[in-house]
Design a protein around this motif. Structure first.
Motif, short mmCIF file in Angstrom:
data_model
loop_
_atom_site.label_atom_id
_atom_site.label_comp_id
_atom_site.label_asym_id
_atom_site.label_seq_id
_atom_site.Cartn_x
_atom_site.Cartn_y
_atom_site.Cartn_z
N SER A 81 3.27 5.78 -2.79
CA SER A 81 3.92 6.63 -3.34
C SER A 81 3.85 6.60 -4.75
CB SER A 81 5.34 6.34 -2.33
OG SER A 81 5.42 5.89 -1.24
N LEU A 82 4.04 5.53 -5.63
CA LEU A 82 3.78 6.39 -6.78
C LEU A 82 2.73 6.13 -7.45
CD1 LEU A 82 5.14 2.20 -7.53
CD2 LEU A 82 6.79 3.70 -7.76
N GLY A 83 1.94 6.93 -6.90
CA GLY A 83 0.84 7.56 -7.27
C GLY A 83 -0.74 6.80 -7.46
N ASP A 84 -0.52 5.09 -7.69
CA ASP A 84 -1.25 4.80 -7.97
C ASP A 84 -2.59 4.34 -7.36
OD1 ASP A 84 -2.56 2.06 -9.02
OD2 ASP A 84 -0.72 1.27 -9.97
N GLU A 85 -3.26 5.10 -7.71
CA GLU A 85 -4.59 5.33 -6.67
C GLU A 85 -4.97 4.22 -6.22
OE1 GLU A 85 -6.82 9.08 -6.91
OE2 GLU A 85 -5.11 10.00 -6.59
N ALA A 86 -5.36 2.97 -7.39
CA ALA A 86 -6.49 2.02 -8.06
C ALA A 86 -5.66 1.32 -7.03
CB ALA A 86 -7.04 2.05 -8.73
N TYR A 111 0.65 -1.48 0.37
CA TYR A 111 0.09 -0.12 0.25
C TYR A 111 1.21 1.35 0.01
CZ TYR A 111 -2.30 3.52 2.23
OH TYR A 111 -2.88 5.38 2.34
N GLN A 112 1.85 1.63 0.32
CA GLN A 112 2.71 2.74 1.22
C GLN A 112 3.36 2.47 -0.94
OE1 GLN A 112 5.38 0.81 4.03
NE2 GLN A 112 4.38 2.61 5.25
N ILE A 113 4.45 1.64 -1.29
CA ILE A 113 4.64 1.93 -2.58
C ILE A 113 3.89 2.32 -3.31
CG2 ILE A 113 5.56 0.30 -4.51
CD1 ILE A 113 7.33 -1.22 -2.28
N TYR A 114 2.41 1.71 -3.69
CA TYR A 114 1.22 2.18 -4.78
C TYR A 114 1.52 3.79 -4.47
CZ TYR A 114 0.15 -2.23 -6.15
OH TYR A 114 0.71 -3.89 -6.96
N ALA A 162 -5.91 1.98 -3.15
CA ALA A 162 -7.19 1.34 -2.59
C ALA A 162 -7.55 -0.04 -2.76
CB ALA A 162 -7.91 1.58 -3.29
N GLU A 163 -6.75 -0.26 -3.02
CA GLU A 163 -7.09 -2.45 -2.98
C GLU A 163 -6.19 -3.02 -1.78
OE1 GLU A 163 -5.95 -6.33 -5.16
OE2 GLU A 163 -5.50 -4.20 -6.55
N MET A 164 -5.09 -2.17 -2.18
CA MET A 164 -4.31 -2.47 -0.68
C MET A 164 -4.86 -2.33 0.77
SD MET A 164 -2.23 -4.30 -1.84
CE MET A 164 -3.10 -5.24 -2.80
N SER A 170 -8.01 -1.92 1.25
CA SER A 170 -9.15 -2.59 1.60
C SER A 170 -9.04 -3.74 2.07
CB SER A 170 -10.21 -3.39 0.24
OG SER A 170 -9.48 -4.39 -0.53
N LEU A 171 -8.28 -4.18 1.96
CA LEU A 171 -7.56 -5.82 2.56
C LEU A 171 -6.72 -5.53 3.76
CD1 LEU A 171 -5.25 -6.92 -0.61
CD2 LEU A 171 -7.40 -8.02 0.56
N LEU A 172 -6.27 -4.33 4.30
CA LEU A 172 -5.99 -3.60 5.53
C LEU A 172 -6.68 -3.56 6.67
CD1 LEU A 172 -3.45 -1.16 4.53
CD2 LEU A 172 -2.96 -2.96 5.64
N ASN A 173 -8.35 -3.26 5.66
CA ASN A 173 -9.70 -3.16 6.50
C ASN A 173 -10.75 -3.96 7.20
OD1 ASN A 173 -9.04 -0.18 6.73
ND2 ASN A 173 -10.28 0.47 5.20
N ASN A 174 -9.72 -5.50 6.49
CA ASN A 174 -10.46 -6.85 6.61
C ASN A 174 -10.04 -7.46 7.98
OD1 ASN A 174 -12.08 -5.84 4.35
ND2 ASN A 174 -10.60 -7.87 2.94
#
Length: 382
Positions: free
Chosen positions: A366-371, A361-364, A374-376, A378-382
């Motif tokens: 930092s790279l500006g890959d918002e989609a 999630y941190q890497i996405y 957000a996917e990561m 959602s995994l963190l919230n489960n």
């Protein structure tokens, strides 16, 4: 003055009395040995008859008497071999006791089994098995020829096990060393040997002796993961980082295919924030075992940490901005980190072995890959 003289006279009398009673002491202990042996012999005969007649016999007394007969014979012999008033050694009981106890010795094995299995009395089992194993080197049997004994190593192993369970580490080590002479018992005996030394470490000298034994066993059994794991445990103390690094270099030098040595080296370097060196060591481990998910995770984390450190290092000190060239350097490292962590999504999809979702999630992010961020999320919230 008189009192001092009295004490001196008494001391002299005591010395004389002791010298005069050596033969009497031998008589006393010899009589005790005789009584115990006769009890053993009588019940043993009953036991032989019971195999045909189906009668009962006193197993406990038989085995206790056998052990005591050995102990009393040894004690008797201490006095029996002392010189007489003419300076000559003329043992009175030795020959007879030796002969019958040599014949009775195999029964010590069964006595040990009886106490260990039926009575749950490991102290008595140790006593019986110890007498059996020690007999060939006991002063009492000096000069006797013992036949080849294929069961000695097995009895020695069980003696070492009983001693270890009793926390009698000195005997555990002694009997384990006897058992180790037989290749068939070596592995089991080695474990008792090393655990006895480990549990009995009280001084620095004990610790050094334990480490040397452990190194020796590991060198002889490089595939034994337990010994390697115990060495890892030994070097895990915070103040032993330098020693741990030196040991790992020795391990890698002697066996470059030891994936755990490379992984541990990477861990040490990672803790020192030497990211490039850590990644290099981790990659060696993955070359040996491409499924080593924990190490793949650590590569991703190390690269991510390197990117953060690189950003702090390359940013303009006044503005905090990065040049295009320096920004690309950081992005390249982040993308490399992403590749390893994304690989874990396939290898460990349920995060059972590694928690890859948050660093990814941190890497996405930092790279500006918002989609994908957000996917990561959602995994963190489960």
């Amino acid at each position: 003055m008189k009192k001092i003289m009295m004490m001196a006279v008494m001391a002299a009398a005591a010395t004389t009395a002791f010298a005069q009673t050596a033969a009497q002491q031998a008589e006393e202990w010899g009589a005790k040995c005789e009584a115990e042996y006769q009890t053993f012999s009588k019940i043993f005969d009953e036991a032989q008859k019971s195999m045909v007649m189906k009668t009962t016999y006193d197993t406990l007394s038989m085995n206790k008497s056998l052990i005591q007969a050995f102990k009393y014979a040894y004690k008797c012999n201490e006095f029996d071999i002392q010189p007489n008033e003419k300076g000559k050694v003329k043992p009175k009981f030795q020959k007879k006791n030796r002969s019958r106890l040599m014949a009775a010795r195999p029964n010590l094995v069964n006595a040990g089994l009886y106490f260990y299995n039926d009575r749950k009395d490991q102290a008595s089992a140790l006593e019986a098995w110890g007498l059996y194993v020690d007999a060939p080197t006991a002063p009492f049997f000096e000069g006797e020829t013992f036949p080849e004994d294929k069961s000695l190593s097995e009895v020695a192993y069980f003696a070492s096990l009983a001693a270890y369970n009793q926390k009698d580490y000195e005997k555990a080590v002694r009997y384990a060393n006897v058992a180790m002479q037989d290749p068939a018992k070596a592995n089991d005996a080695q474990e008792i040997l090393i655990f006895s030394q480990k549990d009995n470490c009280k001084t620095h000298a004990d610790s050094v002796a334990y480490l040397n034994t452990l190194k020796d066993l590991h060198a002889k059994n490089p595939q034994n993961e337990r010994f390697f794991g115990m060495m890892i445990d030994y070097y895990s103390k915070p103040w032993m980082v330098a020693e741990k690094k030196a040991w790992l270099e020795e391990e890698i030098s002697s066996n470059a295919q030891n994936k755990m040595a490379w992984a541990l080296k990477g861990e040490v370097l990672m803790n020192e924030e030497k990211w490039d060196e850590a990644v290099e060591a981790y990659k060696k481990a993955v070359e040996i075992d491409p499924e080593f998910v924990q190490v793949i995770f650590n590569i991703g984390i190390s690269l991510n940490s390197k990117a953060i450190a690189l950003k702090d290092q390359l940013a303009d000190k006044a503005t905090g901005r990065l040049t295009v060239e320096n920004n690309k350097k950081i992005l390249d490292v982040l993308n490399e980190s992403k590749g390893y962590l994304e690989k874990l999504k396939t290898m460990d999809p349920n995060q059972e072995k590694t928690r890859w979702a948050y660093p990814l999630y941190q890497i996405y992010y930092s790279l500006g890959d918002e989609a994908k961020a957000a996917e990561m999320q959602s995994l963190l919230n489960n």
